[in-house]
Design a protein around this motif. Structure first.
Motif, short mmCIF file in Angstrom:
data_model
loop_
_atom_site.label_atom_id
_atom_site.label_comp_id
_atom_site.label_asym_id
_atom_site.label_seq_id
_atom_site.Cartn_x
_atom_site.Cartn_y
_atom_site.Cartn_z
N VAL A 108 0.79 -1.24 -0.08
CA VAL A 108 0.01 0.00 -0.01
C VAL A 108 0.82 1.27 0.09
N ALA A 109 1.99 1.24 0.63
CA ALA A 109 2.84 2.67 0.75
C ALA A 109 3.11 3.31 -0.40
N PRO A 110 3.52 2.67 -1.41
CA PRO A 110 4.05 3.53 -2.89
C PRO A 110 2.66 4.15 -3.35
N GLU A 111 1.52 3.56 -3.48
CA GLU A 111 0.53 4.19 -3.62
C GLU A 111 -0.12 5.39 -2.61
N ALA A 112 0.10 5.15 -1.27
CA ALA A 112 -0.09 6.08 -0.34
C ALA A 112 0.62 7.33 -0.57
N GLU A 113 1.88 7.15 -0.73
CA GLU A 113 2.95 8.19 -0.96
C GLU A 113 2.62 9.01 -1.96
N GLN A 114 2.44 8.33 -3.11
CA GLN A 114 2.22 9.06 -4.28
C GLN A 114 0.85 9.82 -4.04
N ALA A 115 -0.24 9.10 -3.50
CA ALA A 115 -1.53 9.91 -3.35
C ALA A 115 -1.30 11.06 -2.39
N GLY A 116 -0.08 11.27 -1.84
CA GLY A 116 0.10 12.66 -0.82
C GLY A 116 0.34 12.17 0.72
N VAL A 117 0.35 11.12 0.90
CA VAL A 117 0.74 10.84 2.54
C VAL A 117 1.90 11.06 2.76
N GLY A 118 2.02 12.06 3.76
CA GLY A 118 3.25 12.81 4.24
C GLY A 118 4.24 12.32 5.28
N ALA A 119 3.73 11.19 5.89
CA ALA A 119 4.38 10.52 7.06
C ALA A 119 3.86 9.31 7.26
N PHE A 120 4.79 8.35 7.72
CA PHE A 120 4.28 6.98 7.88
C PHE A 120 4.97 6.68 9.50
N CYS A 121 4.26 5.90 10.24
CA CYS A 121 4.91 5.76 11.72
C CYS A 121 4.70 4.24 12.06
N ALA A 122 5.35 3.92 13.16
CA ALA A 122 5.84 2.67 13.44
C ALA A 122 5.49 2.38 15.00
N GLY A 123 5.23 1.29 15.55
CA GLY A 123 4.69 1.00 16.73
C GLY A 123 5.50 -0.20 17.35
N ASP A 124 5.62 -0.39 18.67
CA ASP A 124 5.79 -1.57 19.20
C ASP A 124 4.77 -2.37 19.73
N PHE A 125 5.04 -3.67 19.78
CA PHE A 125 4.09 -4.58 20.50
C PHE A 125 4.80 -5.97 20.49
N VAL A 126 4.09 -7.06 21.10
CA VAL A 126 4.86 -8.33 21.34
C VAL A 126 5.14 -9.05 19.83
N ASP A 127 4.51 -8.37 18.72
CA ASP A 127 4.72 -9.23 17.51
C ASP A 127 5.51 -8.26 16.53
N ARG A 128 5.85 -7.03 16.76
CA ARG A 128 6.34 -6.25 15.99
C ARG A 128 7.28 -5.06 16.73
N ASP A 129 8.41 -4.69 16.27
CA ASP A 129 9.34 -3.83 16.68
C ASP A 129 9.45 -2.46 15.89
N ALA A 130 9.46 -1.49 16.40
CA ALA A 130 8.99 -0.26 16.17
C ALA A 130 10.16 0.21 15.14
N TYR A 131 11.54 -0.13 15.42
CA TYR A 131 12.84 0.10 14.64
C TYR A 131 13.08 -0.81 13.50
N LEU A 132 12.74 -1.99 13.54
CA LEU A 132 12.63 -2.60 12.49
C LEU A 132 11.53 -2.52 11.40
N THR A 133 10.39 -1.93 12.12
CA THR A 133 9.35 -1.40 10.90
C THR A 133 9.91 -0.07 10.33
N LEU A 134 10.57 0.64 11.05
CA LEU A 134 11.04 1.90 10.63
C LEU A 134 11.93 1.79 9.53
N ALA A 135 12.94 0.73 9.66
CA ALA A 135 13.90 0.36 8.51
C ALA A 135 13.18 0.13 7.33
N GLU A 136 12.08 -0.72 7.33
CA GLU A 136 11.22 -1.19 6.36
C GLU A 136 10.75 0.32 5.79
#
Length: 335
Positions: free
Chosen positions: A12-40
């Protein structure tokens, strides 16, 4: 302001950025790491801002936060921000095995210690002295150099919001925030904190907007938004917010239903008033009208269209993210 969204994935991200989304954020939980997501995020985008909103402040040392940001800055210079949240006492104690007492004072020092690492120049000692952190690092390798990455705190109640104004670059608002909570509670507290620190820059405002849009099944989208609101309000930390709005009775009902495992009753306890004040949901047309009506209740800098996550599949969350792109032009973007 500009609109962003929690990382929707590479599909979804390329479509979203092209449409005008100006920021993406990441979060922590037991099944995801904020900084690994941030690297993506930084590897899958070109111009959008990117950062944790939020990462658990005490799950990592200030060194670990800063090191991750330094490495990611090399790939996305000028695009990063850091959102820190204190997390609940029991999460710090039971999940991370770290002290969770005095969260406001502790997160203030965490922000300061992270900044000590981010602002360090080559050849200079990295130093910070406080009650919770003491740093005196002599880094001889030429790997430092000042990075001015904005640091924001998740400030819900007055003391944390004031701390965000005092020690950070701004505040990250919760998805429950209403016009009244922003104007009567959060903004005055942030302003007081900024005044205490002598900061003359306007504190940044980022925040989440519970958003569920589905033209084919608007009733399901509305139910998902109600359930997300209900789940958030099971937390007693938000009692001042509940009292401020006069929502004690429906919140007591939804908490009782949550304790008994009755998800349907928990969802039904969220009133139409609560839904209107908090969420943007329904059909695209209904959501556009709701967003326009909420223009004064949104964060001044970045509003993240946040799909409901409680008992909502990843596939449906991705569909909600894509559908929210139809809302980007409701409020003119500003830099």
């Amino acid at each position: 302001m500009r609109f962003g969204m929690p990382w929707p994935g590479r599909d979804v991200a390329p479509e979203a950025e092209q449409a005008g989304v100006g920021a993406f954020c990441a979060g922590d939980f037991v099944d995801r790491d904020a900084y690994l997501t941030l690297a993506e995020i930084v590897s899958g985008t070109e111009t959008a801002l990117a950062g944790p909103a939020i990462t658990y402040a005490f799950a990592r040392t200030p060194y670990a936060h800063a090191t991750a940001l330094r490495q990611l800055h090399a790939q996305a210079p000028g695009r990063l921000f850091l959102g820190l949240g204190s997390a609940a006492f029991r999460i710090n104690r039971d999940w991370f095995g770290v002290p969770g007492d005095h969260p406001v004072d502790r997160i203030a020092e965490t922000a300061g210690a992270i900044r000590a690492w981010l602002h360090a120049e080559n050849g200079a000692r990295v130093q910070y002295s406080g009650e919770y952190y003491s740093i005196d690092a002599d880094v001889r390798a030429p790997v430092l150099g000042r990075l001015d990455i904005p640091v924001l705190l998740a400030g819900f109640n007055t003391r944390m919001a004031a701390t965000a104004g005092r020690v950070a670059d701004g505040v990250i608002g919760h998805g429950l925030f209403t016009r009244s909570w922003w104007d009567a509670v959060v903004r005055p507290a942030v302003a007081r904190g900024a005044a205490e620190s002598g900061n003359t820059e306007r504190p940044l405002e980022y925040g989440w907007i519970i958003t569920a849009v589905d033209d084919d099944a608007p009733e399901r989208a509305i139910a998902d938004a109600r359930r997300m609101i209900a789940f958030y309000l099971t937390v007693k930390t938000y009692d001042p917010y509940v009292a401020h709005h006069g929502w004690q009775e429906p919140v007591a009902q939804l908490r009782s239903a949550f304790r008994s495992g009755d998800t349907e009753a928990m969802t039904a306890a969220v009133t139409d008033e609560m839904l209107t004040e908090i969420a943007v949901c329904g059909t695209t047309s209904e959501a556009r009208k709701a967003l326009a009506a909420r223009a004064g209740s949104l964060p001044q800098d970045i509003g993240f269209f946040a799909p409901p996550s409680y008992l909502v599949s990843r596939r449906r969350r991705a569909a909600y993210a894509r559908a929210s792109l139809g809302l980007l032009d409701v409020i003119p973007a500003t830099s």
